[in-house]
Design a protein around this motif. Structure first.
Motif, mmCIF file in Angstrom:
data_model
loop_
_atom_site.group_PDB
_atom_site.id
_atom_site.type_symbol
_atom_site.label_atom_id
_atom_site.label_comp_id
_atom_site.label_asym_id
_atom_site.label_seq_id
_atom_site.Cartn_x
_atom_site.Cartn_y
_atom_site.Cartn_z
ATOM 1 N N TRP A 182 0.858 -1.189 0.000
ATOM 2 C CA TRP A 182 0.000 0.000 0.000
ATOM 3 C C TRP A 182 0.891 1.235 0.000
ATOM 4 C CZ3 TRP A 182 -4.769 0.453 3.789
ATOM 5 C CH2 TRP A 182 -5.646 1.421 3.289
ATOM 6 N N GLY A 183 1.143 1.746 -1.191
ATOM 7 C CA GLY A 183 1.997 2.908 -1.335
ATOM 8 C C GLY A 183 1.221 4.210 -1.290
ATOM 9 N N PRO A 184 1.925 5.330 -1.171
ATOM 10 C CA PRO A 184 1.267 6.637 -1.167
ATOM 11 C C PRO A 184 0.739 6.984 -2.556
ATOM 12 C CG PRO A 184 3.648 6.897 -1.198
ATOM 13 C CD PRO A 184 3.387 5.426 -1.058
ATOM 14 N N GLY A 185 -0.055 8.029 -2.607
ATOM 15 C CA GLY A 185 -0.623 8.454 -3.882
ATOM 16 C C GLY A 185 -2.111 8.684 -3.761
ATOM 17 N N ASP A 186 -2.790 8.700 -4.909
ATOM 18 C CA ASP A 186 -4.217 9.001 -4.918
ATOM 19 C C ASP A 186 -5.025 8.020 -4.084
ATOM 20 O OD1 ASP A 186 -3.694 11.123 -6.587
ATOM 21 O OD2 ASP A 186 -4.222 10.049 -8.430
ATOM 22 N N CYS A 187 -4.618 6.769 -4.063
ATOM 23 C CA CYS A 187 -5.336 5.746 -3.291
ATOM 24 C C CYS A 187 -4.516 5.271 -2.101
ATOM 25 C CB CYS A 187 -5.678 4.560 -4.194
ATOM 26 S SG CYS A 187 -6.779 4.979 -5.561
ATOM 27 N N GLY A 188 -3.570 6.088 -1.651
ATOM 28 C CA GLY A 188 -2.704 5.716 -0.544
ATOM 29 C C GLY A 188 -3.416 5.758 0.796
ATOM 30 N N PRO A 189 -2.780 5.213 1.824
ATOM 31 C CA PRO A 189 -3.390 5.205 3.156
ATOM 32 C C PRO A 189 -3.584 6.618 3.697
ATOM 33 C CG PRO A 189 -1.090 4.483 3.249
ATOM 34 C CD PRO A 189 -1.447 4.591 1.807
ATOM 35 N N LEU A 190 -4.763 6.833 4.284
ATOM 36 C CA LEU A 190 -5.115 8.139 4.847
ATOM 37 C C LEU A 190 -5.676 7.962 6.255
ATOM 38 C CD1 LEU A 190 -6.809 9.794 1.721
ATOM 39 C CD2 LEU A 190 -4.571 10.369 2.710
ATOM 40 N N GLY A 191 -4.875 7.316 7.109
ATOM 41 C CA GLY A 191 -5.276 7.165 8.504
ATOM 42 C C GLY A 191 -6.050 5.904 8.811
ATOM 43 N N GLU A 192 -6.169 4.978 7.827
ATOM 44 C CA GLU A 192 -6.942 3.761 8.074
ATOM 45 C C GLU A 192 -6.340 2.913 9.189
ATOM 46 O OE1 GLU A 192 -7.862 5.001 3.867
ATOM 47 O OE2 GLU A 192 -6.056 4.852 5.113
ATOM 48 N N TRP A 193 -5.024 2.746 9.195
ATOM 49 C CA TRP A 193 -4.400 1.914 10.227
ATOM 50 C C TRP A 193 -4.627 2.495 11.619
ATOM 51 C CZ3 TRP A 193 0.224 2.700 6.607
ATOM 52 C CH2 TRP A 193 0.126 1.835 5.518
ATOM 53 N N GLU A 194 -4.432 3.799 11.734
ATOM 54 C CA GLU A 194 -4.645 4.447 13.025
ATOM 55 C C GLU A 194 -6.107 4.323 13.462
ATOM 56 O OE1 GLU A 194 -1.517 6.987 10.801
ATOM 57 O OE2 GLU A 194 -3.146 5.594 10.351
ATOM 58 N N GLN A 195 -7.026 4.464 12.515
ATOM 59 C CA GLN A 195 -8.443 4.368 12.853
ATOM 60 C C GLN A 195 -8.815 2.971 13.318
ATOM 61 O OE1 GLN A 195 -10.647 6.977 12.991
ATOM 62 N NE2 GLN A 195 -11.947 5.439 14.005
ATOM 63 N N ARG A 196 -8.197 1.943 12.744
ATOM 64 C CA ARG A 196 -8.502 0.580 13.181
ATOM 65 C C ARG A 196 -8.104 0.386 14.647
ATOM 66 N NH1 ARG A 196 -10.134 1.279 8.843
ATOM 67 N NH2 ARG A 196 -11.682 2.143 10.292
ATOM 68 N N THR A 197 -7.013 1.028 15.077
ATOM 69 C CA THR A 197 -6.627 0.891 16.485
ATOM 70 C C THR A 197 -7.647 1.566 17.396
ATOM 71 O OG1 THR A 197 -5.255 2.910 16.625
ATOM 72 C CG2 THR A 197 -4.199 0.905 15.793
ATOM 73 N N LEU A 198 -8.268 2.647 16.933
ATOM 74 C CA LEU A 198 -9.304 3.312 17.725
ATOM 75 C C LEU A 198 -10.599 2.497 17.716
ATOM 76 C CD1 LEU A 198 -8.751 7.025 16.632
ATOM 77 C CD2 LEU A 198 -8.077 5.968 18.807
ATOM 78 N N ASP A 199 -10.939 1.937 16.564
ATOM 79 C CA ASP A 199 -12.175 1.155 16.453
ATOM 80 C C ASP A 199 -12.135 -0.099 17.318
ATOM 81 O OD1 ASP A 199 -13.196 2.949 14.588
ATOM 82 O OD2 ASP A 199 -12.467 1.795 12.876
ATOM 83 N N THR A 200 -10.976 -0.753 17.330
ATOM 84 C CA THR A 200 -10.879 -2.066 17.991
ATOM 85 C C THR A 200 -10.222 -2.015 19.360
ATOM 86 O OG1 THR A 200 -8.714 -2.536 17.000
ATOM 87 C CG2 THR A 200 -10.674 -3.198 15.735
ATOM 88 N N GLY A 201 -9.450 -0.955 19.635
ATOM 89 C CA GLY A 201 -8.643 -0.919 20.849
ATOM 90 C C GLY A 201 -7.406 -1.784 20.767
ATOM 91 N N LEU A 202 -7.100 -2.297 19.549
ATOM 92 C CA LEU A 202 -5.951 -3.178 19.360
ATOM 93 C C LEU A 202 -4.839 -2.451 18.618
ATOM 94 C CD1 LEU A 202 -7.763 -6.432 18.110
ATOM 95 C CD2 LEU A 202 -7.219 -5.773 20.470
ATOM 96 N N PRO A 203 -3.587 -2.703 18.974
ATOM 97 C CA PRO A 203 -2.474 -2.188 18.161
ATOM 98 C C PRO A 203 -2.409 -2.918 16.828
ATOM 99 C CG PRO A 203 -1.643 -3.587 19.922
ATOM 100 C CD PRO A 203 -3.120 -3.473 20.139
ATOM 101 N N ILE A 204 -1.776 -2.274 15.849
ATOM 102 C CA ILE A 204 -1.608 -2.890 14.535
ATOM 103 C C ILE A 204 -0.162 -2.742 14.087
ATOM 104 C CG2 ILE A 204 -2.272 -0.799 13.252
ATOM 105 C CD1 ILE A 204 -3.676 -2.681 11.230
ATOM 106 N N MET A 205 0.384 -3.806 13.497
ATOM 107 C CA MET A 205 1.734 -3.827 12.940
ATOM 108 C C MET A 205 1.611 -4.027 11.437
ATOM 109 S SD MET A 205 3.513 -6.288 15.793
ATOM 110 C CE MET A 205 3.459 -5.845 17.531
ATOM 111 N N VAL A 206 1.991 -3.023 10.669
ATOM 112 C CA VAL A 206 1.826 -3.032 9.219
ATOM 113 C C VAL A 206 3.190 -3.208 8.565
ATOM 114 C CG1 VAL A 206 0.998 -1.772 7.207
ATOM 115 C CG2 VAL A 206 -0.143 -1.460 9.432
ATOM 116 N N CYS A 207 3.381 -4.336 7.883
ATOM 117 C CA CYS A 207 4.628 -4.577 7.144
ATOM 118 C C CYS A 207 4.379 -4.273 5.676
ATOM 119 C CB CYS A 207 5.099 -6.020 7.331
ATOM 120 S SG CYS A 207 6.653 -6.370 6.485
#
Length: 266
Positions: A182-207
């Motif tokens: 998932w690279g940057p650009g028009d369809c790049g990540p825009l806070g989805e990983w951070e939001q998942r940690t708020l939604d679930t209360g779980l940390p996330i490790m993205v490789c």
């Protein structure tokens, strides 16, 4: 405090060069083990590159474990680590193909798998969506006393919304691991990983991964991220190079012990 040393293999694969990319996996595993890693995480579809199907097709995709994966599992056992390995697979009975992450335990056995639920159209049209959403009991280390932790695997777009991650949290996951391309650009990540940690209360490790594929897929600034409580605690990109990004984690607190990655270039 229960420390766990983790390596994310932020790799620059060569699209459609499966043999080269498999050697890169073997090299990365060896380097991660040298650095004391107990868990090793790989990026999404690094074995093939993202747009492999238009170059080499899909006839080569086999039910797993095939000959190479069995040899890789032996290397995992020799290293005594746990590996989250992204590798396409074909279902032996139905013939359907999946974008899959295999969890290989420190004895070299495949202890679980997650088939990408949110399989995208276009370059991922070769793959069928996975149907099972369940945490995988992952060993903390190679000893019986080390225990296990229920890990939810979310492959790239699986983390785009909260349906997959939320189901994993409801079913007992304590941590999310996300192999990504998932690279940057028009369809790049825009806070989805951070939001998942708020939604679930779980940390996330993205490789994530490095390198590029033609002019429209540039991963040179794609970041591998550790996020917790809505914020990125660790992040790095590797340009056109491959590296092992190593950090220490507290399994009791479910929080990073490291303030930055240790980087070992491959």
């Amino acid at each position: 405090m229960k420390p766990l040393r983790i390596a994310m293999l932020h790799l620059a694969p060569v699209v459609a060069d499966v043999d080269h990319n498999r050697r890169l996996a073997e090299q990365g595993l060896a380097r991660a083990a040298e650095m004391g890693a107990q868990w090793v995480i790989t990026p999404e579809l690094f074995i093939t590159g993202y747009k492999f199907a238009e170059v080499i097709g899909t006839d080569w995709i086999l039910p797993q474990p095939d000959e190479w994966m069995r040899a890789f599992c032996r290397q995992v056992a020799d290293c005594g680590v746990t590996v989250f390995l992204s590798h396409p697979e074909r279902d032996a009975e139905a013939g359907l193909m999946y974008n899959t992450v295999f969890v290989i335990g420190p004895d070299g056995s495949i202890i679980g798998r997650h088939r990408k639920v949110k399989a995208l159209r276009g370059p991922e049209a070769w793959s069928s969506p996975g149907a099972e959403i369940a945490p995988i009991a992952v060993p903390v280390n190679g000893t019986a006393e080390g225990g296990e932790v229920p890990v939810g695997v979310v492959i790239c777009a699986d983390a785009y919304r909260n349906d997959v991650a939320g189901a994993l949290q409801e079913r007992g996951a304590k941590l999310l691991v996300s192999p990504a391309s998932w690279g940057p650009g028009d369809c790049g990540p825009l806070g989805e990983w951070e939001q998942r940690t708020l939604d679930t209360g779980l940390p996330i490790m993205v490789c994530n991964r490095s390198g590029w594929e033609a002019d429209d897929l540039d991963f040179n600034e794609a970041v591998s991220v550790v996020a917790i409580d809505g914020k990125r605690a660790l992040e790095a990109y590797c340009g056109e190079e491959s590296a092992a990004l190593v950090f220490d984690w507290d399994l009791d607190a479910m929080a990073p012990l490291s303030h930055d990655y240790e980087v070992a270039w491959l």
